[in-house]
Scaffold this active site. Structure first.
Site, PDB file in Angstrom:
ATOM      1  NE  ARG A  28      40.754  36.719  40.110  1.00 46.25           N
ATOM      2  CZ  ARG A  28      40.292  36.491  38.879  1.00 46.25           C
ATOM      3  NH1 ARG A  28      41.124  36.020  37.952  1.00 46.25           N
ATOM      4  NH2 ARG A  28      39.028  36.721  38.577  1.00 46.25           N
ATOM      5  CE  LYS A  80      37.605  33.845  42.878  1.00 47.90           C
ATOM      6  NZ  LYS A  80      37.322  35.104  43.624  1.00 47.90           N
ATOM      7  CG  HIS A 112      42.128  42.345  44.220  1.00 53.30           C
ATOM      8  ND1 HIS A 112      42.782  41.190  43.878  1.00 53.30           N
ATOM      9  CD2 HIS A 112      40.827  42.157  43.857  1.00 53.30           C
ATOM     10  CE1 HIS A 112      41.921  40.325  43.366  1.00 53.30           C
ATOM     11  NE2 HIS A 112      40.735  40.896  43.327  1.00 53.30           N
ATOM     12  NE  ARG A 114      40.756  41.072  39.515  1.00 48.72           N
ATOM     13  CZ  ARG A 114      40.719  40.314  38.420  1.00 48.72           C
ATOM     14  NH1 ARG A 114      41.782  40.206  37.659  1.00 48.72           N
ATOM     15  NH2 ARG A 114      39.602  39.684  38.072  1.00 48.72           N
ATOM     16  CG  HIS A 117      35.192  39.369  36.494  1.00 47.97           C
ATOM     17  ND1 HIS A 117      34.796  40.693  36.478  1.00 47.97           N
ATOM     18  CD2 HIS A 117      36.018  39.246  37.582  1.00 47.97           C
ATOM     19  CE1 HIS A 117      35.335  41.338  37.505  1.00 47.97           C
ATOM     20  NE2 HIS A 117      36.072  40.476  38.177  1.00 47.97           N
ATOM     21  CE1 TYR A 134      36.567  47.136  39.071  1.00 47.84           C
ATOM     22  CE2 TYR A 134      35.488  45.121  38.350  1.00 47.84           C
ATOM     23  CZ  TYR A 134      36.486  45.752  39.069  1.00 47.84           C
ATOM     24  OH  TYR A 134      37.380  45.025  39.797  1.00 47.84           O
TER      25      TYR A 134
END
Length: 420
Positions: A269, A294, A364, A367, A390, A399
């Site tokens: 990120r 994150k 992103h 990413r 994640h 995805y």
């Protein structure tokens, strides 16, 4: 230090002999320390000196007296420029900027008239709200920024329609506001974020007794179905075209190339890029650590030789000489670590320069492209989620929609083998 930048002895004597000579020299040292170009120093220091002389004539006798003479000095310089050249375009900024910058260096707490920090919305009626968000709810600074963003617009809306007290809020008024936000072309996710912020705000206002009824339940939001969107990735060929568009002969190009490689290789990120420090690179063991993701956990990657070479090239031939441990810095003074917004902006700029078309280009995009490459390599979604940081496997499920080969097999055959 004057002699290092001004050749004529008369000039350095004049600066040093000023009643604020020490402050002018402190300002010069700050400009040098922050990496300003010589031509900028040659322009700004004389303006600081001229301001000091002007303020003395106007009655200033201490450094603390200087701020009250800024406006008069700016007006005087602009009028003089107008009389000589017949135009004052941009002169206000050219004069005010150096003066207020010098005052911010030599006067602790001085705040100029330029861009200010975003005002805290509703601070007069609910002064403890943002402390509540950070201390009780544990929100990050980026989340607090989003709260300020949405609530500032709500506050402006209330002012525009003449609502002066939160006690006047009603379900009808809140519904009308949400309809207005939805009609401005904002994405459903943004409108939903607005609704979420308002619900938290209204619950807190009720808890504090500012409004008599908890109105949070009356704030509606648009239906937003999970997995309804397709990740905005580009092909690996598009990634390579973008990397090829970077001119790596300049310090900026070396920095940007290293950043784009990190984005595309590891699916980082933007905020993870800006948080990187020299300590996160273990050159001996060829490892890259991402300590604060994150989800609140850390990840360690094998350091790709291509990525490592690009980072070393920037460190040796592009990064400013500074004691700050951050890896990536702004190219222009003042010398500061690069921001996540700048990372996204540079990614967008190079994608457009390479002619790569993608909705909402930014950091992103790379990413998503990194994940797309892992999906194409038949890696399972749990492994992919762990790789890109994640918190939940549910975040990676979208995805599955870009597993093109598997979906093609389902479409062309009975799909039993694929689905089993």
């Amino acid at each position: 230090m004057f002699e290092e930048y001004f050749v004529k002895p008369a000039t350095t004597d004049r600066f040093r002999g000023s009643w604020i000579g020490a402050e002018i020299e402190s300002y010069l040292e700050w400009l040098v320390r922050e990496g300003y170009a010589d031509k900028t120093i040659w322009r700004r220091v004389p303006i600081g000196y001229a301001f000091g002389e002007f303020a003395w004539v106007q009655g200033a006798r201490t450094v603390a007296d200087l701020p009250e003479h800024v406006e008069a000095f700016v007006a005087d310089r602009v009028a003089s420029h107008l009389a000589r050249f017949g135009s004052d375009r941009s002169m206000v900024k050219e004069v005010r900027g150096p003066v207020e910058q010098m005052l911010s260096v030599v006067l602790p707490g001085f705040e100029g008239s330029g861009r200010r920090h975003q005002r805290v919305p509703f601070v007069d009626v609910l002064p403890g709200f943002f402390d509540y968000l950070s201390s009780e709810r544990g929100l990050r600074a980026s989340s607090l920024f989003q709260y300020r963003h949405h609530l500032s617009r709500f506050e402006a809306h209330l002012s525009r329609i003449g609502v002066t007290s939160l006690g006047e809020l009603s379900p009808t008024l809140l519904s009308a506001y949400m309809v207005e936000r939805s009609a401005t072309g904002l994405s459903k996710s943004t409108v939903r974020s607005t609704a979420g912020v308002l619900r938290v705000f209204l619950r807190y206002a009720h808890r504090e007794g500012v409004i008599g009824t908890d109105l949070s339940g009356t704030v509606g939001w648009p239906q937003f179905y999970r997995l309804s969107n397709i990740p905005r990735s580009v092909s690996w060929e598009g990634v390579n075209r973008t990397l090829a568009a970077v001119d790596r002969r300049s310090p900026v190009g070396r920095r940007d190339y290293a950043i784009l490689l990190l984005l595309a290789t590891y699916g980082l990120r933007g905020r993870e890029i800006v948080a990187l420090t020299l300590d996160d690179f273990d050159w001996k063991r060829e490892r890259l650590a991402i300590p604060e993701r994150k989800a609140g956990h850390s990840t360690a990657f094998p350091l790709s030789p291509i990525v490592g070479d690009a980072v070393v090239d920037y460190l040796q031939h592009g990064r400013p000489d500074t004691s700050d441990r951050h890896v990536f810095f702004r190219a222009a003074a003042p010398q500061r670590p690069i921001s996540s917004a700048a990372v996204s902006a540079l990614a967008s700029r190079y994608l457009r320069a390479a002619g790569v078309s993608v909705p909402r280009p930014g950091s992103h995009t790379f990413r998503h492209s990194a994940v797309q490459r892992l999906v194409d390599a038949d890696m399972d979604l749990k492994t992919i989620g762990d790789f890109i940081g994640h918190r939940s496997a549910r975040s990676t499920e979208v995805y599955a929609k870009v597993a093109i080969e598997a979906l093609r097999e389902v479409a062309l055959g009975d799909g039993e083998e694929v689905l089993s």
